[in-house]
Scaffold this motif. Structure first.
Motif, PDB file in Angstrom:
ATOM      1  N   SER A  48       0.843  -1.194   0.025  1.00 14.63           N
ATOM      2  CA  SER A  48      -0.077   0.167  -0.068  1.00 14.63           C
ATOM      3  C   SER A  48       1.020   1.206   0.123  1.00 14.63           C
ATOM      4  N   LEU A  49       0.298   2.280  -0.367  1.00 13.94           N
ATOM      5  CA  LEU A  49       1.028   3.571  -0.216  1.00 13.94           C
ATOM      6  C   LEU A  49       0.780   4.094   1.207  1.00 13.94           C
ATOM      7  N   PRO A  50       1.692   4.363   1.923  1.00 17.67           N
ATOM      8  CA  PRO A  50       1.956   4.575   3.491  1.00 17.67           C
ATOM      9  C   PRO A  50       0.866   5.702   3.851  1.00 17.67           C
ATOM     10  N   GLY A  51       0.182   5.132   5.058  1.00 12.75           N
ATOM     11  CA  GLY A  51      -0.564   5.918   5.791  1.00 12.75           C
ATOM     12  C   GLY A  51      -0.202   6.954   6.827  1.00 12.75           C
ATOM     13  N   GLN A  52      -0.838   7.972   7.167  1.00 12.45           N
ATOM     14  CA  GLN A  52      -0.255   8.916   8.238  1.00 12.45           C
ATOM     15  C   GLN A  52      -1.422   9.582   8.977  1.00 12.45           C
ATOM     16  N   THR A  53      -1.241   9.834  10.235  1.00  8.26           N
ATOM     17  CA  THR A  53      -2.464  10.427  11.006  1.00  8.26           C
ATOM     18  C   THR A  53      -1.749  11.580  11.965  1.00  8.26           C
ATOM     19  N   ILE A  54      -2.491  12.795  11.793  1.00  2.00           N
ATOM     20  CA  ILE A  54      -2.103  13.922  12.812  1.00  2.00           C
ATOM     21  C   ILE A  54      -2.910  13.477  13.968  1.00  2.00           C
ATOM     22  N   GLY A  55      -2.139  13.156  15.131  1.00  2.00           N
ATOM     23  CA  GLY A  55      -3.063  13.038  16.376  1.00  2.00           C
ATOM     24  C   GLY A  55      -3.670  14.425  16.790  1.00  2.00           C
ATOM     25  N   GLU A  56      -4.468  14.180  17.843  1.00  2.00           N
ATOM     26  CA  GLU A  56      -5.198  15.689  18.570  1.00  2.00           C
ATOM     27  C   GLU A  56      -4.827  15.589  19.837  1.00  2.00           C
ATOM     28  N   VAL A  57      -4.900  16.813  20.328  1.00  4.38           N
ATOM     29  CA  VAL A  57      -4.662  17.187  21.929  1.00  4.38           C
ATOM     30  C   VAL A  57      -6.183  17.750  22.287  1.00  4.38           C
ATOM     31  N   ALA A  58      -6.689  16.834  23.278  1.00  2.00           N
ATOM     32  CA  ALA A  58      -7.700  17.395  23.821  1.00  2.00           C
ATOM     33  C   ALA A  58      -7.633  18.241  24.943  1.00  2.00           C
ATOM     34  N   ILE A  59      -8.072  19.450  25.091  1.00  2.24           N
ATOM     35  CA  ILE A  59      -7.923  20.193  26.110  1.00  2.24           C
ATOM     36  C   ILE A  59      -9.289  20.796  26.852  1.00  2.24           C
ATOM     37  N   PRO A  60      -9.692  19.975  27.705  1.00  3.29           N
ATOM     38  CA  PRO A  60     -11.072  20.575  28.729  1.00  3.29           C
ATOM     39  C   PRO A  60     -10.954  21.876  29.023  1.00  3.29           C
ATOM     40  N   PHE A  61     -12.101  22.454  28.894  1.00  3.89           N
ATOM     41  CA  PHE A  61     -12.371  23.920  29.386  1.00  3.89           C
ATOM     42  C   PHE A  61     -13.661  24.276  29.433  1.00  3.89           C
ATOM     43  N   ARG A  62     -14.087  24.168  30.786  1.00  2.00           N
ATOM     44  CA  ARG A  62     -15.473  24.877  31.375  1.00  2.00           C
ATOM     45  C   ARG A  62     -16.613  23.915  30.643  1.00  2.00           C
ATOM     46  N   GLY A  63     -16.347  22.671  30.567  1.00  2.00           N
ATOM     47  CA  GLY A  63     -17.603  21.869  29.913  1.00  2.00           C
ATOM     48  C   GLY A  63     -17.566  21.719  28.585  1.00  2.00           C
ATOM     49  N   ARG A  64     -16.667  22.193  27.784  1.00  2.00           N
ATOM     50  CA  ARG A  64     -16.329  22.339  26.242  1.00  2.00           C
ATOM     51  C   ARG A  64     -14.791  21.623  25.932  1.00  2.00           C
ATOM     52  N   LEU A  66     -11.518  21.806  23.514  1.00  2.00           N
ATOM     53  CA  LEU A  66     -11.069  22.305  22.448  1.00  2.00           C
ATOM     54  C   LEU A  66      -9.684  21.258  22.001  1.00  2.00           C
ATOM     55  N   TYR A  67     -10.028  21.038  20.625  1.00  2.00           N
ATOM     56  CA  TYR A  67      -9.075  20.091  20.110  1.00  2.00           C
ATOM     57  C   TYR A  67      -8.210  20.942  19.272  1.00  2.00           C
ATOM     58  N   LEU A  68      -6.817  20.507  19.512  1.00  2.00           N
ATOM     59  CA  LEU A  68      -5.638  21.183  18.565  1.00  2.00           C
ATOM     60  C   LEU A  68      -4.910  20.249  18.104  1.00  2.00           C
ATOM     61  N   ALA A  69      -4.353  20.258  16.853  1.00  2.00           N
ATOM     62  CA  ALA A  69      -3.494  19.325  16.093  1.00  2.00           C
ATOM     63  C   ALA A  69      -2.212  18.981  17.240  1.00  2.00           C
ATOM     64  N   GLY A  70      -2.070  17.677  17.049  1.00  2.00           N
ATOM     65  CA  GLY A  70      -1.008  16.847  17.753  1.00  2.00           C
ATOM     66  C   GLY A  70       0.181  16.609  16.978  1.00  2.00           C
ATOM     67  N   ASP A  71       0.980  15.642  17.251  1.00  2.00           N
ATOM     68  CA  ASP A  71       1.982  15.127  16.411  1.00  2.00           C
ATOM     69  C   ASP A  71       1.598  14.050  15.500  1.00  2.00           C
ATOM     70  N   ARG A  72       2.481  14.052  14.538  1.00  2.00           N
ATOM     71  CA  ARG A  72       2.416  13.061  13.406  1.00  2.00           C
ATOM     72  C   ARG A  72       2.472  11.694  13.681  1.00  2.00           C
ATOM     73  N   GLU A  73       1.573  10.841  13.340  1.00  2.00           N
ATOM     74  CA  GLU A  73       2.037   9.295  13.740  1.00  2.00           C
ATOM     75  C   GLU A  73       1.917   8.540  12.425  1.00  2.00           C
ATOM     76  N   PHE A  74       3.055   7.902  12.131  1.00  2.00           N
ATOM     77  CA  PHE A  74       3.078   6.787  10.925  1.00  2.00           C
ATOM     78  C   PHE A  74       2.572   5.486  11.328  1.00  2.00           C
ATOM     79  N   GLU A  75       1.818   5.123  10.454  1.00  2.00           N
ATOM     80  CA  GLU A  75       1.112   3.750  10.618  1.00  2.00           C
ATOM     81  C   GLU A  75       2.160   2.596  10.251  1.00  2.00           C
ATOM     82  N   THR A  76       2.024   1.467  10.861  1.00  2.00           N
ATOM     83  CA  THR A  76       2.836   0.319  10.277  1.00  2.00           C
ATOM     84  C   THR A  76       2.648   0.264   8.798  1.00  2.00           C
ATOM     85  N   TRP A  77       3.369  -0.649   8.172  1.00  2.00           N
ATOM     86  CA  TRP A  77       3.418  -0.756   6.480  1.00  2.00           C
ATOM     87  C   TRP A  77       3.506  -2.252   6.249  1.00  2.00           C
TER      88      TRP A  77
END
Length: 174
Positions: A48-64, A66-77
């Motif tokens: 396959s052509l390799p896949g990738q994911t940009i993780g997310e950082v969840a920051i709770p704030f007053r009942g909501r 906020l999701y921010l971009a995290g680090d890139r992760e490379f899947e096994t191939w």
């Protein structure tokens, strides 16, 4: 409403074909594997052509949250390899893995550059021109699947999968 002619005119080159690819496996110079790079390329039946994911950082704030971009992760191939009668690719993968962690001694190479290599996967057009190229960096095999043996498989050639881990890749046209 779109017509079939409009669709055809937007399908550049008739579409990329999943059966038009090449895998170029190199092995680390610190491990003698016996891999014939050219033959291994022909025996690589599927990948396959390799896949990738940009993780997310969840920051709770007053009942909501906020999701921010995290680090890139490379899947096994994974590559699926046709096994020929000299077991060239399988033996090479087993030697590579033994160099990382010996079957009997439980010892192996510790310097990453001694047990990793680059592997290239190329998407080709019907004239073998490269459409897209990925170079997987610091690759090593993490698993080789079993080859099932059975009297019921009289009309099949053996295959096995190799699962790879890598630290990053570079992609053409990015």
């Amino acid at each position: 409403m779109s017509s079939i002619d409009e669709f055809k005119s937007n399908l550049i080159g008739g579409g990329a074909r999943a059966n038009q690819y090449r895998v170029i496996m190199t092995t680390p110079p610190a491990i003698t594997t016996g891999l014939d790079i050219n033959r291994a390329s022909f025996l690589c039946k599927a990948t396959s052509l390799p896949g990738q994911t940009i993780g997310e950082v969840a920051i709770p704030f007053r009942g909501r949250t906020l999701y921010l971009a995290g680090d890139r992760e490379f899947e096994t191939w994974t590559t699926t390899v046709i096994n020929d009668t000299d077991f060239m690719v399988r033996n090479a993968m087993e030697r590579w893995m033994s160099g990382i962690n010996d079957l009997e001694e439980n010892t192996g190479l510790t310097n990453v550059s001694d047990y990793t290599a680059e592997i290239t996967v190329e998407q080709l057009d019907r004239d073998n021109n490269i459409l897209k190229q990925y170079v997987l960096r610091n690759c090593w095999p993490t698993a080789i699947t079993a080859i099932e043996l059975s009297y019921d498989t009289a009309n099949e050639i053996e295959t096995f999968d190799v699962t790879w881990r890598y630290t990053s890749f570079t992609a053409s046209a990015v």
